[in-house]
Design an enzyme around this catalytic site. Structure first.
Site, short mmCIF file in Angstrom:
data_model
loop_
_atom_site.label_atom_id
_atom_site.label_comp_id
_atom_site.label_asym_id
_atom_site.label_seq_id
_atom_site.Cartn_x
_atom_site.Cartn_y
_atom_site.Cartn_z
N ASP A 76 0.79 2.64 3.76
CA ASP A 76 -0.11 3.69 3.29
C ASP A 76 0.65 5.01 3.16
OD1 ASP A 76 -2.35 4.99 2.39
OD2 ASP A 76 -3.40 5.04 4.31
N HIS A 82 0.84 -1.21 0.00
CA HIS A 82 0.00 0.00 0.00
C HIS A 82 0.87 1.25 0.00
CE1 HIS A 82 -4.06 1.69 1.60
NE2 HIS A 82 -3.39 2.64 0.96
N ASN A 90 -4.89 5.80 -7.16
CA ASN A 90 -5.51 7.13 -7.15
C ASN A 90 -4.55 8.21 -7.63
OD1 ASN A 90 -3.97 6.84 -4.80
ND2 ASN A 90 -5.32 8.13 -3.58
N HIS A 100 1.50 5.09 -2.02
CA HIS A 100 1.05 6.11 -2.96
C HIS A 100 2.28 6.80 -3.55
CE1 HIS A 100 -3.21 5.82 -1.79
NE2 HIS A 100 -2.73 5.59 -0.56
N LEU A 101 2.52 6.58 -4.83
CA LEU A 101 3.68 7.18 -5.50
C LEU A 101 3.31 8.44 -6.27
CD1 LEU A 101 5.56 3.99 -6.75
CD2 LEU A 101 5.98 5.36 -4.70
N ARG A 102 2.00 8.72 -6.40
CA ARG A 102 1.45 9.98 -6.92
C ARG A 102 1.66 10.22 -8.41
NH1 ARG A 102 -1.89 10.11 -2.84
NH2 ARG A 102 -1.17 11.15 -0.94
N ASP A 117 -8.64 2.64 -3.30
CA ASP A 117 -8.18 3.25 -2.06
C ASP A 117 -8.18 4.77 -2.12
OD1 ASP A 117 -6.93 3.04 0.63
OD2 ASP A 117 -5.35 4.14 -0.40
#
Length: 428
Positions: free
Chosen positions: A303, A56, A90, A58-60, A150
């Site tokens: 996360d 989990h 996302n 987030h690498l954006r 997510d």
């Protein structure tokens, strides 16, 4: 072909052994090993673990490169001891097509600091209305096996059922962000005594627990795989424990910050503590630790949620939710689980490498430290204690809740298929 000899490391916290790496693989494990011309890493007193795997992250990228890129995120991962991360969907545009997940996969290959496995969106645009191209993403070069909206919950039960049915064809998994949206409108923190005293909108535990209860029943009904993202309440633990007692194919993760921090910190009104799901009570924290120890919760997932300075350095109500976590996760787990006696280092390897790799069906990671296995490894100095300084982070963002806090442990070396990505605590 490079040759590296790790000398005197405690493999999974056990007896001190030498480990010989030749090329991309471990070739020998034992004592008194030698190899002519090998680069020697003296590791006396250090713990050797399989490379960590994050389910989990987030690498954006694409779309929010002001907060993180695949390159900066994988550098942060390597510093934290990770050799593989799952990049959440996302992004902007959303990773809901084969084209976008292949872009993220290619950027991961180019970075070279850790493997990047894209997570595909469950629904188009994360809007919860129509299933995304699940089959096409699975059949793409990225080989997507995990799907998640997510950041948003798949709250429509019919859509959730269809997604669970669809991924059965290729043994995929749906990873749910459990949050009933109508119960969390305007929510700013955990609903309880502190939210009442501060006058902030409450995020009730039942908003998480009701979705998990529904989804474990759906997963059982269709015979599919469900993974619960960032589980945060004692009640959620009991639902997952019940589902597992039934033999249903349900797994769950917990974040480092939910193992350590409580909603009492929100009294500072510092937006660095604003996160989704929110920080909960001390009773929840203790229940989560026990559940991770007994295996009810399968793994730790960061996360990792980077944000630019302006999205966090503002009033609480306007601040973005999320915390960075890749570079501090192992230290937090050492403090909350190892130093409390709840897990040994073999248990850490299980919860942070073996199980997440197995849940994500990630080949080549989460493997034993043994001859013939890929040399995805991390060396940790457990005796080290240091103060968290976000100015030294490899991540592009600095929104850590641990700034100025002393934490134990330090990753000294990370190896990705025999190539050092971190040497003596610094990026190679």
């Amino acid at each position: 072909m490079s040759t590296i000899l790790i000398r005197g490391a405690k493999v999974l916290g056990g007896a001190a052994q030498d480990v010989l790496i030749e090329g991309a693989a471990v070739t020998r494990v034992g004592t008194g090993l030698s190899a002519e011309g090998a680069q020697v890493v003296e590791a006396e007193g250090q713990i050797l673990l399989p490379g960590l795997v994050d389910l989990h992250t987030h690498l954006r990228e694409p779309g929010r490169e002001d907060s993180e890129t695949v390159l900066t995120g994988t550098r942060a991962a390597a510093v934290g001891g990770y050799t593989a991360v799952h990049a959440m969907a996302n992004t902007h545009p959303v990773a809901d097509t084969a084209g976008v997940v292949e872009q993220v996969y290619r950027l991961g290959k180019e970075s070279g600091y850790c493997d990047v496995q894209p997570v595909g969106a469950v629904t188009v645009g994360l809007e919860g209305k129509h299933l995304a191209e699940l089959g096409a993403m699975h059949d793409s070069a990225a080989g997507v096996k995990v799907f998640s909206d997510d950041g948003k919950c798949v709250d429509d039960a019919v859509i959730m059922r269809r997604a669970l049915e669809y991924v059965k064809a290729f043994d995929g998994v749906i990873a749910q962000h459990a949050q009933e949206p109508r119960l969390t409108e305007g929510a700013q923190m955990n609903e309880g005594v502190v939210s009442a005293e501060l006058g902030l909108g409450g995020w009730p535990a039942v908003a998480e627990e009701s979705i998990i209860a529904r989804d474990v029943l759906l997963a059982a009904h269709v015979g599919s795989r469900l993974h619960v993202c960032h589980l945060s309440t004692a009640g959620s633990v009991e639902i997952v424990r019940w589902a597992k007692s039934k033999g249903w194919n349900v797994t769950a993760e917990v974040t480092p910050h939910h193992l350590l921090l409580t909603d009492e910190l929100v009294r500072t009104y510092n937006p660095v503590y604003k996160v989704n799901p929110p920080l909960r009570t001390e009773a929840d924290v203790l229940a989560l630790r026990e559940a991770l120890a007994d295996g009810t919760i399968d793994c730790v997932a960061t996360d990792h949620a980077p944000h630019p300075h302006e999205d966090k350095d503002c009033e609480w109500g306007a601040a973005a939710m999320g915390m960075v976590g890749l570079e501090t996760a192992l230290s937090v787990v050492q403090e909350t689980m190892v130093e409390t006696g709840l897990l040994d280092w073999a248990g850490v390897a299980d919860r942070m490498s073996f199980r997440p790799a197995r849940i994500g069906r990630l080949a080549g990671h989460g493997r034993p430290v043994a001859a013939g296995e890929p040399a995805n490894l991390v060396l940790v100095d457990p005796a080290y204690r240091g103060t968290v300084d976000p100015a030294r982070f490899a991540s592009r963002s600095r929104n850590t809740p641990y700034q100025g806090r002393e934490l134990p442990g330090r990753v000294t070396h990370t190896f990705l298929r025999g190539r050092a990505t971190v040497l003596d605590g610094k990026l190679a």
